[in-house]
Scaffold this motif. Structure first.
Motif, PDB file in Angstrom:
ATOM      1  N   GLU A  71       0.875  -1.210  -0.086  1.00 32.44           N
ATOM      2  CA  GLU A  71      -0.255  -0.085   0.030  1.00 32.44           C
ATOM      3  C   GLU A  71       0.954   1.101  -0.196  1.00 32.44           C
ATOM      4  OE1 GLU A  71      -2.619   1.902  -0.787  1.00 32.44           O
ATOM      5  OE2 GLU A  71      -3.599   0.336  -0.060  1.00 32.44           O
ATOM      6  N   VAL A  72       0.635   1.956  -1.066  1.00 29.86           N
ATOM      7  CA  VAL A  72       1.471   3.327  -0.960  1.00 29.86           C
ATOM      8  C   VAL A  72       0.948   4.491   0.071  1.00 29.86           C
ATOM      9  CG1 VAL A  72       2.464   2.892  -3.094  1.00 29.86           C
ATOM     10  CG2 VAL A  72       0.168   3.998  -2.928  1.00 29.86           C
ATOM     11  N   ASP A  73      -0.384   4.388   0.225  1.00 32.75           N
ATOM     12  CA  ASP A  73      -1.017   5.537   0.878  1.00 32.75           C
ATOM     13  C   ASP A  73      -1.253   5.191   2.336  1.00 32.75           C
ATOM     14  OD1 ASP A  73      -2.543   7.794   2.109  1.00 32.75           O
ATOM     15  OD2 ASP A  73      -3.129   8.304   0.179  1.00 32.75           O
ATOM     16  N   GLU A  74      -0.886   5.655   3.256  1.00 35.43           N
ATOM     17  CA  GLU A  74      -1.133   5.328   4.737  1.00 35.43           C
ATOM     18  C   GLU A  74      -2.363   5.479   5.056  1.00 35.43           C
ATOM     19  OE1 GLU A  74       0.761   6.674   8.713  1.00 35.43           O
ATOM     20  OE2 GLU A  74       2.510   6.412   7.258  1.00 35.43           O
ATOM     21  N   PHE A  75      -3.086   6.353   4.544  1.00 29.38           N
ATOM     22  CA  PHE A  75      -4.426   6.640   4.858  1.00 29.38           C
ATOM     23  C   PHE A  75      -5.444   5.370   4.583  1.00 29.38           C
ATOM     24  CE2 PHE A  75      -8.822   7.791   3.147  1.00 29.38           C
ATOM     25  CZ  PHE A  75      -9.174   8.338   4.519  1.00 29.38           C
ATOM     26  N   LEU A 120     -15.403  -0.471  -2.098  1.00 31.74           N
ATOM     27  CA  LEU A 120     -14.525   0.432  -2.656  1.00 31.74           C
ATOM     28  C   LEU A 120     -13.235   0.300  -2.560  1.00 31.74           C
ATOM     29  CD1 LEU A 120     -14.244   3.692  -3.763  1.00 31.74           C
ATOM     30  CD2 LEU A 120     -14.482   4.243  -1.182  1.00 31.74           C
ATOM     31  N   LEU A 121     -12.647   0.195  -1.373  1.00 27.88           N
ATOM     32  CA  LEU A 121     -11.348  -0.303  -1.115  1.00 27.88           C
ATOM     33  C   LEU A 121     -10.883  -1.328  -2.018  1.00 27.88           C
ATOM     34  CD1 LEU A 121     -10.878  -0.083   2.758  1.00 27.88           C
ATOM     35  CD2 LEU A 121      -9.905   1.445   0.808  1.00 27.88           C
ATOM     36  N   TYR A 122     -11.592  -2.232  -2.320  1.00 27.77           N
ATOM     37  CA  TYR A 122     -11.285  -3.388  -3.031  1.00 27.77           C
ATOM     38  C   TYR A 122     -10.935  -2.882  -4.479  1.00 27.77           C
ATOM     39  CZ  TYR A 122     -11.759  -6.975  -6.540  1.00 27.77           C
ATOM     40  OH  TYR A 122     -11.792  -7.928  -7.338  1.00 27.77           O
ATOM     41  N   SER A 169      -8.342   7.001  -5.710  1.00 29.83           N
ATOM     42  CA  SER A 169      -7.699   7.174  -4.443  1.00 29.83           C
ATOM     43  C   SER A 169      -8.335   8.647  -3.787  1.00 29.83           C
ATOM     44  CB  SER A 169      -6.256   7.549  -4.518  1.00 29.83           C
ATOM     45  OG  SER A 169      -5.655   6.318  -4.649  1.00 29.83           O
ATOM     46  N   GLU A 170      -8.352   9.620  -4.747  1.00 30.69           N
ATOM     47  CA  GLU A 170      -9.005  10.724  -4.225  1.00 30.69           C
ATOM     48  C   GLU A 170     -10.113  10.575  -3.792  1.00 30.69           C
ATOM     49  OE1 GLU A 170      -9.437  15.345  -6.227  1.00 30.69           O
ATOM     50  OE2 GLU A 170      -8.362  13.891  -7.439  1.00 30.69           O
ATOM     51  N   SER A 171     -11.299  10.198  -4.727  1.00 32.68           N
ATOM     52  CA  SER A 171     -12.626  10.137  -4.735  1.00 32.68           C
ATOM     53  C   SER A 171     -12.609   9.265  -3.409  1.00 32.68           C
ATOM     54  CB  SER A 171     -13.591   9.976  -5.669  1.00 32.68           C
ATOM     55  OG  SER A 171     -13.181   8.636  -6.016  1.00 32.68           O
ATOM     56  N   GLY A 172     -12.075   8.155  -3.448  1.00 33.80           N
ATOM     57  CA  GLY A 172     -12.083   7.262  -2.538  1.00 33.80           C
ATOM     58  C   GLY A 172     -11.886   7.689  -0.911  1.00 33.80           C
ATOM     59  N   LYS A 173     -10.999   8.520  -1.039  1.00 31.56           N
ATOM     60  CA  LYS A 173     -10.704   9.155   0.559  1.00 31.56           C
ATOM     61  C   LYS A 173     -11.732  10.357   0.672  1.00 31.56           C
ATOM     62  CE  LYS A 173      -6.090  10.714   1.758  1.00 31.56           C
ATOM     63  NZ  LYS A 173      -4.828  11.048   1.093  1.00 31.56           N
ATOM     64  N   LYS A 174     -12.339  11.013  -0.270  1.00 35.89           N
ATOM     65  CA  LYS A 174     -13.455  11.916   0.082  1.00 35.89           C
ATOM     66  C   LYS A 174     -14.641  10.907   0.746  1.00 35.89           C
ATOM     67  CE  LYS A 174     -14.684  14.363  -3.169  1.00 35.89           C
ATOM     68  NZ  LYS A 174     -14.252  15.066  -4.711  1.00 35.89           N
ATOM     69  N   GLU A 175     -14.930   9.916  -0.323  1.00 37.11           N
ATOM     70  CA  GLU A 175     -15.997   9.065   0.163  1.00 37.11           C
ATOM     71  C   GLU A 175     -15.925   8.532   1.704  1.00 37.11           C
ATOM     72  OE1 GLU A 175     -18.791   7.746  -1.506  1.00 37.11           O
ATOM     73  OE2 GLU A 175     -18.739   9.655  -2.234  1.00 37.11           O
ATOM     74  N   LEU A 176     -14.586   8.019   1.837  1.00 39.29           N
ATOM     75  CA  LEU A 176     -14.516   7.115   3.472  1.00 39.29           C
ATOM     76  C   LEU A 176     -14.414   8.331   4.205  1.00 39.29           C
ATOM     77  CD1 LEU A 176     -11.535   4.750   2.370  1.00 39.29           C
ATOM     78  CD2 LEU A 176     -13.926   4.326   3.101  1.00 39.29           C
ATOM     79  N   THR A 189      -7.572  -1.669   7.269  1.00 38.87           N
ATOM     80  CA  THR A 189      -7.379  -2.576   8.469  1.00 38.87           C
ATOM     81  C   THR A 189      -8.734  -2.211   9.407  1.00 38.87           C
ATOM     82  OG1 THR A 189      -5.982  -0.818   9.359  1.00 38.87           O
ATOM     83  CG2 THR A 189      -5.015  -2.922   8.723  1.00 38.87           C
ATOM     84  N   PHE A 190      -8.937  -0.724   9.298  1.00 37.48           N
ATOM     85  CA  PHE A 190     -10.122  -0.647  10.177  1.00 37.48           C
ATOM     86  C   PHE A 190     -11.191  -1.046   9.775  1.00 37.48           C
ATOM     87  CE2 PHE A 190     -13.593   2.502  10.478  1.00 37.48           C
ATOM     88  CZ  PHE A 190     -13.705   2.312  11.887  1.00 37.48           C
ATOM     89  N   LEU A 191     -11.507  -0.882   8.692  1.00 31.67           N
ATOM     90  CA  LEU A 191     -12.924  -1.340   7.941  1.00 31.67           C
ATOM     91  C   LEU A 191     -12.986  -2.920   7.798  1.00 31.67           C
ATOM     92  CD1 LEU A 191     -13.582   0.975   4.806  1.00 31.67           C
ATOM     93  CD2 LEU A 191     -14.881   0.667   7.064  1.00 31.67           C
ATOM     94  N   LEU A 192     -11.960  -3.474   7.991  1.00 29.61           N
ATOM     95  CA  LEU A 192     -12.073  -5.051   7.984  1.00 29.61           C
ATOM     96  C   LEU A 192     -12.463  -5.438   9.463  1.00 29.61           C
ATOM     97  CD1 LEU A 192      -9.075  -6.376   6.088  1.00 29.61           C
ATOM     98  CD2 LEU A 192     -11.401  -6.677   5.550  1.00 29.61           C
ATOM     99  N   ASP A 193     -11.604  -4.846  10.458  1.00 28.35           N
ATOM    100  CA  ASP A 193     -11.795  -4.969  11.839  1.00 28.35           C
ATOM    101  C   ASP A 193     -13.297  -4.812  12.275  1.00 28.35           C
ATOM    102  OD1 ASP A 193     -11.103  -5.805  14.226  1.00 28.35           O
ATOM    103  OD2 ASP A 193     -10.720  -3.694  14.830  1.00 28.35           O
TER     104      ASP A 193
END
Lengths: 392, 686
Positions: A199-203, A298-300, A344-351, A209-213
């Motif tokens: 993974e390149v982006d830490e976010f 989305l992450l997938y 990544s961008e829209s995903g970040k926003k969405e999340l 991991t959070f979502l999985l958990d």
């Protein structure tokens, strides 16, 4: 079988789980629904000021399958890969109450008339509750689409809302079902595969991991909550039976005890508590179980894009090494990178918005639930007071 | 005089006043009934002590509230008391210690009435004021009793006063906090007065009633108060000391009332009013019947008296090992009845002893139409578990359940006036070693015989077609039948409620855990905190559900189970009556036959056999009359018993249901508390 139309109480149960920005430009609701056999026909009513619609106000009949179709088409649209797609409403399930109704019909002879009437009334109430819930989840699905700045412009969505003929979507046939199943398999295998990709982006790493958990926990919690409400309902049922028995006991010996009714009221309240709990808490958890699944999807998709990106990078390297098709590989790599970046961008926003939305929804529902619990407990206490006072 | 009444501090906190007011109607009702009888016997000489004693307690109990609610009427009444005594009363008040001696020596032996009436006034007064120490008072009492002409009635009232004092001392503080303690303390302090009492050869009829009624009063209070403190409500269930105190404090009022009737009338009106305005007259329902005091009523009261006998079954203990192991229970008795050798005694009994007691009692009393309370059923499964298993919760629950059932069983037995008189009961409670009850074993020869008997009984029951002459019995039998059915149904439902609630509690616990997990993985701190708070709340709620389930079970379900068994006993009584009827009918038929034989002989003209036939007829005639009488007797007994049973049942149910509702109330209260505490947490999510 039964056809229930309800237009009076829709507004009370509106939007349990999602807090929608109430934008007047596109307002959708389901004021009415008709239940015939297995099919539920929802009347989807739209009020809009958007110019893309032909009329400012219209309503169309829609079935559950059409909702699913809408969801599927959105999922399949490439552009929306970076968005959290609202989870599709679950299939209406009237089996429970229906079965009970059936049983009741069979047991009619063994019961007194009063008992029968009471049971029937109760079952009808239960049925109605399930029905309402179903309508509500469908409504919420549409509302979430309509409130989203991108989905509301979706062509298919607009067709879904506007086209007043049958959309003639059929149920998935066996092949498609199998295809879907296969796709799921591939997807989960893929998930395992690309989980190795760095993974390149830490976010996103964190989010993942959070979502999985979180999703496993919330799934668990929602299952437990369901169980709890179910047993609560059992208790309520018991109260009901006891009150019935008490009534008949008291009716028979008028001299000794006159203690009736009290428990029967308790039962009603207990019932209400159970259903409220179900509505507020369990629904919330259930909804978010699905929502989180959507976020996970989305992450997938993003991870998929990342993997593609990396592959294209490798391909470019290879091409460079070999010295041919560089332009094509470059083009390809660029595309992948672009796509990934966009995702990544829209995903970040969405999340982020998802998180905020979740917190708000939890807050709202928890408060509501607590208030309801307090209210019910108070009423019950009062009843207890009144009855024990009367008893004297 | 006025000064004295002013001085007397209100014995109870203000908060209880409404309740007392409400109860005052009861006082009036009871009063009209009893005071008359008191008037009828203006000279309470020692020749008929039982009656006096009997009447007085009643008044006292009921009238208490009157005086308490406002001391004004009392004042007025006091002034209206016939002059010689009123003077004295004033004296008494001003100096409680002296007055006693004064009373003793006062030349009012010829006119005991005013005297008698004064005394209660003075004694409790001093009591309320709390001036004389307890022991002194008790001693004084003794003095009084040594003076024979004063009469027993007096002594009884004084005794009450004394006991009141004894209690009021501790109760003032303990009232709500340490009720159980008070209860246990009770017998000791009450010792002296009781002794005094027995000297006078009158039964201890005072206390039991007191105990009983105030329980109701109390329960009621707890409920009428809009937001009853938990402690108060919990006190309502038992607590004897408190009640006796309560009644004593007030015991003056009615006695005074009976002194002058116009005043009394006015009061009655006053007292009745609240009862009318009150939406539901509480205990009054029972006391309102008092004016037309029937024999049954009297009997009921008598039966209540036996409550002076306090039995508890405690300390279940496993004795032995393996299949021969058994549980031994400690049966402790506290009593002031003279029929027992001492006031407190303890024996160890095992379950089969309880069964043996039942066997003996039913053998003797069932045929006479008495309802013998049945003991809890044998449970081979449960017991085997206890025998084999170690300390697992289900067997502990079983033992506790059985212990409670045994306790209730014994209490029911001793609360029956005629069963209490049975030597076997006494032996069971008192004797150190009891011969092992063998016949209770299911697989013994005796057990087999019993089964056989039961079978034949069942057959004969089916064959006997009794045409019921008595409408009352006809209805009652039907009622009991229906009731049993309903109870069974209800019991099944309550059981399922218990189970479901337990399930709910389990599920709540699981949910709490999983919410806690969710909270721990939530990344929004506020939400995470709220979730863990929610988990805590759910945890507590789980506890609550668990407690409520226990309550469901012990106060509701067990009650029903008991009454299902008791209804079976009632049915047994009906069967006995039917058997008696059958005997009578058989004899009747026999007589008919004999008569026919005689007629034949007469016709055939055989004088030698005629004489024999005549003898036989006479014999059978005697038998018929005897059986008829027996049947009538048993009918009367059964009737009485059933009436008594119904009353007891109503009371029992009322008490238990109130208790149950209180427990519900309590848990709701807790629930509100928990959620209210959670609300700010939920609101804090941002």
């Amino acid at each position: 079988m039964t056809s229930i139309s309800e237009d009076s109480d829709k507004e009370k149960v509106r939007s349990v789980s999602v807090d929608l920005n109430n934008d007047a430009s596109l307002v959708i609701d389901i004021p009415d629904a008709l239940c015939e056999r297995d099919k539920v026909k929802f009347t989807v009513h739209t009020k809009t000021t958007l110019s893309s619609f032909q009329k400012p106000e219209f309503s169309v009949p829609r079935q559950h399958e059409e909702f699913i179709w809408l969801h599927d088409t959105i999922v399949e649209t490439e552009e929306y890969a970076g968005l959290i797609i609202p989870p599709a409403p679950p299939k209406p399930d009237f089996e429970g109450p229906r079965e009970k109704m059936h049983k009741l019909g069979e047991g009619e002879s063994s019961m007194t008339k009063e008992e029968y009437a009471k049971m029937k009334q109760e079952l009808e109430a239960e049925y109605l509750a399930v029905f309402k819930k179903t309508v509500q989840v469908h409504e919420v699905f549409l509302q979430r689409l309509s409130s989203h700045p991108i989905f509301r412009k979706d062509r298919n969505f607009q067709i879904f809302l506007e086209y007043d003929q049958d959309l003639s979507v059929r149920r998935k046939n066996a092949k498609e079902m199998f295809g879907g199943f296969f796709k799921n398999m591939v997807k989960s295998a893929d998930e395992v595969l690309i989980s190795g990709v760095k993974e390149v982006d830490e976010f996103f790493e964190q989010e993942k991991t959070f979502l999985l958990d979180y999703s496993s926990k919330i799934k668990d919690a929602s299952a437990k909550a369901e169980k709890m409400t179910r047993s609560h309902k059992n208790v309520a049922d018991d109260y009901n039976h006891i009150s019935g028995a008490l009534n008949s006991t008291a009716a028979d010996n008028n001299t000794a005890f006159k203690k009736t009714i009290s428990v029967c009221v308790l039962q009603k309240l207990e019932d209400r508590v159970a259903s409220d709990q179900e509505l507020k808490l369990t629904e919330l958890l259930r909804y978010y179980t699905r929502d989180i699944q959507a976020a996970k999807d989305l992450l997938y998709r993003r991870a998929r894009a990342l993997a593609d990106n990396e592959n294209s990078n490798k391909a470019l390297d290879k091409a460079r090494l070999k010295g041919k098709d560089i332009a094509q590989a470059e083009e390809n790599q660029k595309q992948c990178l672009q796509k990934f970046d966009k995702l990544s961008e829209s995903g970040k926003k969405e999340l982020t918005s998802f998180k905020a939305r979740r917190v708000v929804a939890f807050r709202k529902n928890l408060i509501e639930m607590t208030e309801l619990e307090i209210k019910h407990a108070k009423v019950r206490r009062l009843k207890c007071c009144v009855f024990s006072f009367k008893r004297n | 005089m006025a000064a004295s009444s002013e001085r007397s501090p209100p014995p109870f906190p203000d908060s209880e006043e409404p309740e007392l007011l409400e109860d005052s109607d009861e006082g009036a009702d009871a009063f009209t009934g009893t005071s008359i009888s008191e008037m009828d016997s203006p000279s309470p000489d020692s020749t008929k002590p039982p009656k006096d004693i009997f009447n007085e307690p009643l008044e006292d109990i009921f009238s208490d509230p009157l005086s308490n609610v406002n001391s004004e009427p009392q004042k007025k009444v006091d002034t209206k008391i016939p002059s010689p005594s009123s003077d004295e009363a004033v004296d008494l008040f001003s100096d409680p210690l002296d007055d006693d001696s004064e009373v003793v020596s006062s030349p009012e032996v010829q006119n005991p009435m005013p005297d008698l009436l004064n005394e209660p006034v003075q004694a409790p007064k001093s009591d309320v004021l709390g001036e004389p120490p307890v022991h002194k008072n008790a001693a004084r009492q003794q003095d009084i009793f040594e003076d024979p002409p004063k009469g027993s009635s007096k002594s009884s009232s004084v005794k009450k006063a004394a006991s009141a004092e004894l209690f009021s001392d501790e109760d003032e503080e303990d009232l709500f906090k340490e009720l159980p303690k008070v209860v246990t303390k009770k017998p000791q302090p009450s010792g002296p007065p009781v002794d005094v009492f027995t000297e006078v050869k009158s039964d201890v009829k005072v206390k039991p009633q007191v105990k009983d009624d105030p329980t109701d009063l109390f329960a009621e209070e707890a409920l009428t108060a809009p937001a009853p403190k938990p402690s108060a409500s919990s006190s309502s269930s038992r607590t004897n000391g408190v009640h006796s105190e309560e009644h004593d404090l007030f015991s003056e009022a009615t006695v005074e009332l009976s002194l002058d009737s116009p005043r009394n009338d006015r009061k009655k009106k006053d007292a009745v009013k609240p009862s009318v305005s009150a939406p539901v007259a509480p205990v009054a329902s029972s006391s309102s019947k008092a004016p037309s005091k029937t024999l049954e009523e009297l009997e009921e009261e008598e039966s209540e008296d036996t409550f002076d006998l306090n039995i508890s079954v405690t300390n279940p203990e496993k004795v032995g090992d393996g299949m021969n192991a058994y549980m031994a229970y400690k049966v402790s008795t506290q009593t002031s009845l003279t029929m027992f050798r001492s006031k407190t005694f303890t024996v160890r009994r095992r379950f089969s002893d309880f069964l043996g007691l039942y066997e003996k009692l039913s053998e003797k009393h069932l045929q006479n139409g008495y309802i013998v309370p049945p003991p809890p059923e044998k449970s081979i499964l449960g017991m085997t578990k206890v025998k084999v298993g170690k300390e697992d919760p289900s067997s502990a629950e079983f033992v506790e359940r059985r212990r409670a059932a045994l306790e209730r069983y014994l209490q029911r037995v001793v609360s029956h006036p005629s069963l209490l008189q049975d030597p076997d009961v006494r032996e069971f409670l008192e004797k150190e070693e009891l011969p092992r009850a063998v016949s209770t074993q299911a697989l013994s020869g005796a057990g087999f015989l019993k089964m056989l008997n039961k079978a034949t009984d069942a057959v004969s029951k089916m064959t006997i077609k009794m045409n019921e002459q008595d409408v009352w019995f006809d209805e009652k039998i039907q009622d009991v039948e229906n009731e049993e059915q309903h109870m069974r149904k209800l019991h099944v439902m309550v059981e399922s409620l218990v189970n479901h609630r337990k399930e709910l509690s389990g599920n709540t616990a699981v949910f709490a855990k999983s919410v806690a997990m969710l909270g721990s993985s939530e990344d929004n701190t506020a939400l995470s905190r709220a979730l863990s708070q929610l988990a805590e709340v759910e945890d507590r709620i789980e506890q609550l559900h668990q407690e409520q389930a226990a309550n469901d079970f012990f106060t509701f379900s067990e009650l029903l189970a008991d009454y299902i068994r008791l209804l079976g006993a009632v049915k047994g009584c009906f069967d006995q009556r039917m058997k008696a009827w059958q005997r009578w009918q058989d004899a009747e038929n026999m007589l008919q036959k004999k008569r026919e034989v005689e007629a034949k002989l007469l016709w055939a003209n055989k004088p030698d056999k005629l004489q024999q036939a005549k003898d036989e007829i006479a014999e059978w005639e005697a038998k018929v009359t005897q059986y008829e009488r027996e049947f009538e007797r048993i009918s009367a007994t059964v009737r009485k018993e059933v009436i008594r049973f119904d009353k007891e049942k109503a009371r029992d149910f009322k008490r238990q249901i109130i208790k149950y509702l209180e427990s519900l109330l309590n848990s709701q209260q807790q629930l509100i508390k928990y959620w209210e505490a959670f609300l700010p947490e939920a609101k804090a999510i941002a």
